[in-house]
Scaffold this motif. Structure first.
Motif, PDB file in Angstrom:
ATOM      1  N   GLU A 192       0.697  -1.331  -0.060  1.00 30.99           N
ATOM      2  CA  GLU A 192       0.004  -0.041  -0.111  1.00 30.99           C
ATOM      3  C   GLU A 192       0.792   1.290   0.051  1.00 30.99           C
ATOM      4  OE1 GLU A 192      -3.431   2.172   3.032  1.00 30.99           O
ATOM      5  OE2 GLU A 192      -2.496   0.138   3.134  1.00 30.99           O
ATOM      6  N   HIS A 193       2.193   1.025   0.344  1.00 33.31           N
ATOM      7  CA  HIS A 193       2.865   2.332   0.633  1.00 33.31           C
ATOM      8  C   HIS A 193       3.632   2.642  -0.712  1.00 33.31           C
ATOM      9  CE1 HIS A 193       5.785   4.971   2.122  1.00 33.31           C
ATOM     10  NE2 HIS A 193       5.251   5.258   3.146  1.00 33.31           N
ATOM     11  N   GLY A 194       4.006   1.644  -1.431  1.00 38.66           N
ATOM     12  CA  GLY A 194       4.446   1.807  -2.810  1.00 38.66           C
ATOM     13  C   GLY A 194       5.852   2.097  -3.005  1.00 38.66           C
ATOM     14  N   THR A 195       6.581   2.441  -2.035  1.00 36.45           N
ATOM     15  CA  THR A 195       8.102   2.873  -2.351  1.00 36.45           C
ATOM     16  C   THR A 195       8.959   1.856  -1.894  1.00 36.45           C
ATOM     17  OG1 THR A 195       7.997   3.849   0.270  1.00 36.45           O
ATOM     18  CG2 THR A 195       7.689   5.309  -1.646  1.00 36.45           C
ATOM     19  N   THR A 196       8.945   1.154  -0.569  1.00 32.13           N
ATOM     20  CA  THR A 196       9.675   0.134  -0.242  1.00 32.13           C
ATOM     21  C   THR A 196       9.325  -1.209  -0.611  1.00 32.13           C
ATOM     22  OG1 THR A 196      10.451   1.505   1.592  1.00 32.13           O
ATOM     23  CG2 THR A 196      11.057  -0.933   1.873  1.00 32.13           C
ATOM     24  N   VAL A 197      10.071  -2.317  -0.898  1.00 35.04           N
ATOM     25  CA  VAL A 197       9.592  -3.508  -1.397  1.00 35.04           C
ATOM     26  C   VAL A 197      10.670  -4.580  -0.693  1.00 35.04           C
ATOM     27  CG1 VAL A 197       8.700  -2.897  -3.504  1.00 35.04           C
ATOM     28  CG2 VAL A 197      11.125  -3.778  -3.367  1.00 35.04           C
ATOM     29  N   ALA A 198       9.877  -5.577  -0.527  1.00 36.20           N
ATOM     30  CA  ALA A 198      10.865  -7.085   0.347  1.00 36.20           C
ATOM     31  C   ALA A 198      10.911  -7.804  -0.932  1.00 36.20           C
ATOM     32  CB  ALA A 198      10.013  -7.271   1.613  1.00 36.20           C
ATOM     33  N   THR A 199      12.141  -8.441  -0.925  1.00 38.95           N
ATOM     34  CA  THR A 199      12.523  -9.401  -2.001  1.00 38.95           C
ATOM     35  C   THR A 199      13.280 -10.358  -1.119  1.00 38.95           C
ATOM     36  OG1 THR A 199      14.590  -8.356  -2.619  1.00 38.95           O
ATOM     37  CG2 THR A 199      12.634  -7.938  -3.848  1.00 38.95           C
ATOM     38  N   ALA A 200      13.735 -11.565  -1.607  1.00 38.17           N
ATOM     39  CA  ALA A 200      14.315 -12.642  -0.922  1.00 38.17           C
ATOM     40  C   ALA A 200      15.235 -13.494  -1.840  1.00 38.17           C
ATOM     41  CB  ALA A 200      13.484 -13.667  -0.346  1.00 38.17           C
ATOM     42  N   ALA A 201      16.457 -13.975  -1.319  1.00 36.25           N
ATOM     43  CA  ALA A 201      17.262 -14.696  -2.386  1.00 36.25           C
ATOM     44  C   ALA A 201      17.822 -15.903  -1.551  1.00 36.25           C
ATOM     45  CB  ALA A 201      18.384 -13.768  -2.713  1.00 36.25           C
ATOM     46  N   HIS A 202      18.307 -16.719  -2.411  1.00 35.94           N
ATOM     47  CA  HIS A 202      19.155 -17.911  -1.631  1.00 35.94           C
ATOM     48  C   HIS A 202      20.419 -18.101  -2.405  1.00 35.94           C
ATOM     49  CE1 HIS A 202      18.897 -21.656  -4.291  1.00 35.94           C
ATOM     50  NE2 HIS A 202      17.657 -21.061  -4.473  1.00 35.94           N
ATOM     51  N   PRO A 203      21.621 -18.461  -1.795  1.00 38.67           N
ATOM     52  CA  PRO A 203      22.622 -18.733  -2.605  1.00 38.67           C
ATOM     53  C   PRO A 203      23.193 -19.980  -3.319  1.00 38.67           C
ATOM     54  CG  PRO A 203      23.015 -19.044  -0.280  1.00 38.67           C
ATOM     55  CD  PRO A 203      21.494 -18.591  -0.509  1.00 38.67           C
ATOM     56  N   THR A 232      31.646 -20.230  -5.501  1.00 34.61           N
ATOM     57  CA  THR A 232      32.522 -19.505  -4.838  1.00 34.61           C
ATOM     58  C   THR A 232      31.284 -18.662  -3.966  1.00 34.61           C
ATOM     59  OG1 THR A 232      32.611 -17.684  -6.277  1.00 34.61           O
ATOM     60  CG2 THR A 232      34.212 -19.455  -6.183  1.00 34.61           C
ATOM     61  N   PRO A 233      31.745 -17.944  -2.975  1.00 34.79           N
ATOM     62  CA  PRO A 233      30.750 -16.958  -2.194  1.00 34.79           C
ATOM     63  C   PRO A 233      30.563 -15.864  -3.180  1.00 34.79           C
ATOM     64  CG  PRO A 233      32.670 -17.857  -0.844  1.00 34.79           C
ATOM     65  CD  PRO A 233      32.782 -18.360  -2.017  1.00 34.79           C
ATOM     66  N   ALA A 234      31.395 -15.252  -4.040  1.00 37.11           N
ATOM     67  CA  ALA A 234      31.031 -14.545  -4.965  1.00 37.11           C
ATOM     68  C   ALA A 234      29.962 -14.791  -5.928  1.00 37.11           C
ATOM     69  CB  ALA A 234      32.398 -14.002  -5.655  1.00 37.11           C
ATOM     70  N   MET A 235      29.865 -15.903  -6.212  1.00 38.51           N
ATOM     71  CA  MET A 235      28.744 -16.489  -7.262  1.00 38.51           C
ATOM     72  C   MET A 235      27.640 -16.494  -6.279  1.00 38.51           C
ATOM     73  SD  MET A 235      29.291 -16.665 -10.411  1.00 38.51           S
ATOM     74  CE  MET A 235      27.968 -17.808 -10.968  1.00 38.51           C
ATOM     75  N   GLY A 236      27.736 -17.075  -5.060  1.00 40.38           N
ATOM     76  CA  GLY A 236      26.535 -17.359  -4.215  1.00 40.38           C
ATOM     77  C   GLY A 236      25.932 -15.843  -3.993  1.00 40.38           C
ATOM     78  N   ALA A 237      26.608 -14.820  -3.809  1.00 43.03           N
ATOM     79  CA  ALA A 237      26.242 -13.577  -3.322  1.00 43.03           C
ATOM     80  C   ALA A 237      25.269 -12.968  -4.486  1.00 43.03           C
ATOM     81  CB  ALA A 237      27.237 -12.757  -2.972  1.00 43.03           C
TER      82      ALA A 237
END
Length: 308
Positions: A192-203, A232-237
């Protein structure tokens, strides 16, 4: 969508402020490093300040350190207060820090260590910092989950702290499932606010220090097979970085490696388990998390977060 997304695809981050938890090693280090190199002012929020300073010294750009121990709600509140006093804005909050497969332990507040650290600590931190993000179009909360959210995973409301019995894998799965449920419910509340969003990820399966607490029967094969099955952590990030910076990313989306079984590869949109999308459970978990942490998220338009 570009299936070979890399750090070269990160738009310039000049003028943006990012807070990354657990960024002195591994995935968090690579995430913070890439954001700083693209021009963001980065705060790495870490338990060990000296190790944080050593990590910051290895990054190019504007990087500072904030002490944060996610196993202590007092520390979370102190860190949030310190960040609020020094930052007028936070464009990116990346909830990266985590523990995995611990022997049975509790946080300083008596929570099961994996649930308390991976979920409740980040839940509280986000709630205490969110009003620094709400005024900023394009701001994002990115929470790092795991494919472990599918393994023996459920939200055990009858025994959230695993006091009746304990399973390392089950407790980890619960915490990572909670990360996703938190993301989806947070996005619903932010929409409803329209500015901030929440997303997720996994490595995917990355060669980081997280596996150090795994049972020997699992840790030894992983170590032997690491060159073949891990990245590698670089790819996982990269999935975290894409969730944080890709202009095309939308609230509620989940990124992971694009290879077979999402073990490794360049980041793409992935799908989480059906259990993670159970709205009634998301909402119940939110209410329980508020009660356990004493943190109430700011309502739309509010200027101060409310704490019990």
């Amino acid at each position: 969508m570009n299936e070979k997304w890399t750090t070269a695809n990160i738009p310039g981050q000049q003028g943006r402020v990012a807070v990354v938890t657990g960024a002195n090693t591994g995935l968090g280090f690579e995430t913070a490093k890439a954001l700083a190199e693209r021009g963001a002012s980065v705060v790495i929020a870490v338990r060990n300040v000296e190790k944080g300073r050593q990590a910051a010294a290895r990054m190019n750009g504007d990087v500072s350190v904030q002490q944060l121990d996610l196993t202590s709600l007092d520390s979370v509140r102190a860190a949030a207060a310190a960040l609020r006093s020094r930052l007028d804005r936070i464009d990116l909050l990346i909830n990266n820090a985590g523990v995995m497969y611990n022997p049975k332990q509790t946080t300083r507040d008596g929570f099961e260590m994996q649930f308390g650290t991976n979920h409740l600590g980040h839940f509280a931190l986000t709630g205490l910092l969110l009003d620094r993000m709400l005024p900023l179009p394009g701001s994002r909360v990115v929470t790092v989950s795991s494919t472990g959210h599918r393994i023996r995973a459920a939200i055990h409301f009858d025994d959230l702290q695993w006091e009746k019995s304990y399973s390392r894998a089950g407790a980890y799965g619960q915490s990572k499932l909670a990360n996703l449920m938190f993301t989806y419910e947070l996005q619903r509340r932010l929409a409803e606010h329209g500015t901030t969003v929440a997303t997720a990820a996994h490595p995917g399966l990355s060669s980081t220090e997280l596996v150090r607490n795994s049972p020997a029967a699992l840790r030894l094969p992983l170590t032997a097979l690491a060159p073949l099955i891990t990245q590698t952590p670089a790819m996982g990030a990269l999935p975290t970085l894409r969730a944080a910076t890709d202009p095309a990313a939308l609230g509620g989306q989940y990124y992971g490696p694009g290879g077979r079984f999402e073990i490794k590869g360049h980041p793409r949109l992935v799908t989480s388990s059906p259990a993670s999308h159970e709205v009634a459970v998301q909402q119940r978990l939110w209410t329980v998390s508020e009660d356990l942490t004493g943190v109430r998220f700011p309502v739309v338009g509010a200027t101060q977060p409310r704490t019990a």
